[in-house]
Design an enzyme around this catalytic site. Structure first.
Site, PDB file in Angstrom:
ATOM      1  N   CYS A  87       0.831  -1.206   0.000  1.00  0.00           N
ATOM      2  CA  CYS A  87       0.000   0.000   0.000  1.00  0.00           C
ATOM      3  C   CYS A  87       0.867   1.258   0.000  1.00  0.00           C
ATOM      4  CB  CYS A  87      -0.909  -0.013   1.230  1.00  0.00           C
ATOM      5  SG  CYS A  87      -1.880   1.483   1.415  1.00  0.00           S
ATOM      6  N   CYS A 107      -0.340   4.097   2.238  1.00  0.00           N
ATOM      7  CA  CYS A 107      -0.147   3.862   3.679  1.00  0.00           C
ATOM      8  C   CYS A 107       1.321   4.064   4.069  1.00  0.00           C
ATOM      9  CB  CYS A 107      -0.522   2.439   4.073  1.00  0.00           C
ATOM     10  SG  CYS A 107      -2.031   1.821   3.363  1.00  0.00           S
ATOM     11  N   ASP A 108       2.241   3.579   3.251  1.00  0.00           N
ATOM     12  CA  ASP A 108       3.644   3.468   3.677  1.00  0.00           C
ATOM     13  C   ASP A 108       4.625   4.350   2.916  1.00  0.00           C
ATOM     14  OD1 ASP A 108       2.802   1.518   5.477  1.00  0.00           O
ATOM     15  OD2 ASP A 108       3.037  -0.085   4.002  1.00  0.00           O
TER      16      ASP A 108
END
Ligand code: NAP
Length: 330
Positions: free
Chosen positions: A133, A136-137
């Protein structure tokens, strides 16, 4: 007892909830405790959902869908389904919190989960440089050198997004031609931080505490080489999330839940399915939303037939054709 429980809170689940709620079916939506909102929660700008010419952020679109479903009376539970009992006329849904909910019908809209490469190092270094993701990261890879694995729209989108943070982004693809749409390809080709690594399969991910590189195998001549990296984003597609129904619903050879023709009817009467979990081909937010509509209309017909008969049709919910939209008061 409920009339309908909807499992899943992506575009299919929430659209089914909007239609079911507008039909006064007071749906319960089991939205998941950690992944509420589905795949679009991991997306940045959604440019191809009709009605948003300036694009909309994935999480904002999902928040609007939820708000719309709740406005008409859908109830959303942030919990996970741990088991299903769907053979009889009463469908039982047991949640992680320990409670069991019952309904006359179910809409199964659990979507899909990121596919794994399935190699050494991948799960060991997951969260330590291996990610599924970018939104997300990505933030953790400022001025780092990273790679995105895959050649589809997801890989192009993730790679382009990651150039906001990383100093360099390799796109590693197993062929010399991309599967991604032309617009996404062109965007990636134009980006100076992106370099393509063609005809290459990632066969190992290296690193003890964190990712330090990958081993690539040339898919044409079989030679191997190492590429030093700080992170690996895997974007090689998704697999339908069917683990709750493997032994309960008929599946297709592609692993999706089987449905009867253009309907959402599964192999079990009273259980309907929608979205990515039934779709091996299109898998778009807008097709998932359309599929959620079909499921809600099918549920409405099923419940109407149930009301008339007083019991479910043992032959398998023989409700022909799609519901008449007029019955939903549109
Ligand atoms: P996808 O279209 O199925 O592409 C998966 C890619 O990963 C392909 O290039 C495939 O290679 C590669 N791949 C698959 N298994 C692999 C493996 N084991 N090892 C290495 N590479 C592997 O999946 P996606 O990109 O996630 O897209 C899914 C759907 O969502 C598509 O319909 C797409 O259009 C849509 N989507 C749309 C947008 C957008 O419009 N903004 C954004 C994201 C996704 P091959 O090409 O060799 O098969």
């Amino acid at each position: 007892m409920r009339q309908v429980i909807i499992i899943g809170s992506g575009p299919a689940g929430y659209t089914a909830a909007i239609y079911a709620a507008r039909a006064n079916l007071s749906p319960l939506v089991v939205a998941s405790s950690v992944e509420a909102g589905g795949e679009l929660m991991n997306t940045t700008e959604v440019e191809n959902f009709p009605g948003f010419p300036e694009a909309i952020m994935g999480p904002d679109l999902m928040a609007k869908m939820q708000e719309q479903a709740e406005r008409f009376g859908a109830e959303v539970l942030y919990d996970d389904v741990v088991s299903l009992d769907i053979d009889g006329p009463v469908k039982k849904v047991t949640l992680g919190s320990g409670t069991t909910h019952e309904a006359d019908s179910l809409v199964f809209a659990t979507g899909s989960a990121p596919r794994k490469i399935g190699i050494e190092g991948e799960s060991r270094l997951s969260g330590r440089g291996v990610s599924y993701c970018a939104t997300c990261d990505g933030f953790f890879f400022r001025e780092r050198v990273i790679a995105v694995v895959g050649g589809g729209d997801s890989a192009m989108e993730e790679a382009t997004f990651l150039t906001k943070f990383a100093s360099k982004v390799y796109i590693i693809h197993r062929r010399d031609e991309l599967r991604a749409s032309k617009i996404m390809q062109e965007r990636a080709f134009k980006n100076e931080k992106i370099e393509f690594v063609w005809n290459s399969a990632v066969v190992d991910i290296l690193g003890d505490e964190a990712v330090t590189g990958v081993v690539l195998e040339d898919t044409v001549d079989g030679t191997r080489r190492e590429l030093a990296l700080d992170g690996v984003f895997v974007a090689i597609g998704n697999d339908p999330r069917t683990h709750l129904v493997h032994d309960k619903l008929q599946l297709t050879p592609e692993g999706t839940v089987w449905v009867d023709g253009r309907s959402s009817r599964t192999s079990v009467p009273g259980v309907f399915a929608a979205g990515d979990v039934i779709d091996p081909t299109y898998r778009q937010a807008v097709t998932a939303a359309g599929s959620g509509t079909v499921a809600a209309l099918d549920v409405e017909h099923y419940l109407a037939a149930l009301g008339e008969a007083g019991a479910p049709d043992p032959a398998g919910a023989e409700i022909d054709g799609l519901a008449d939209a007029a019955t939903l008061g549109r």
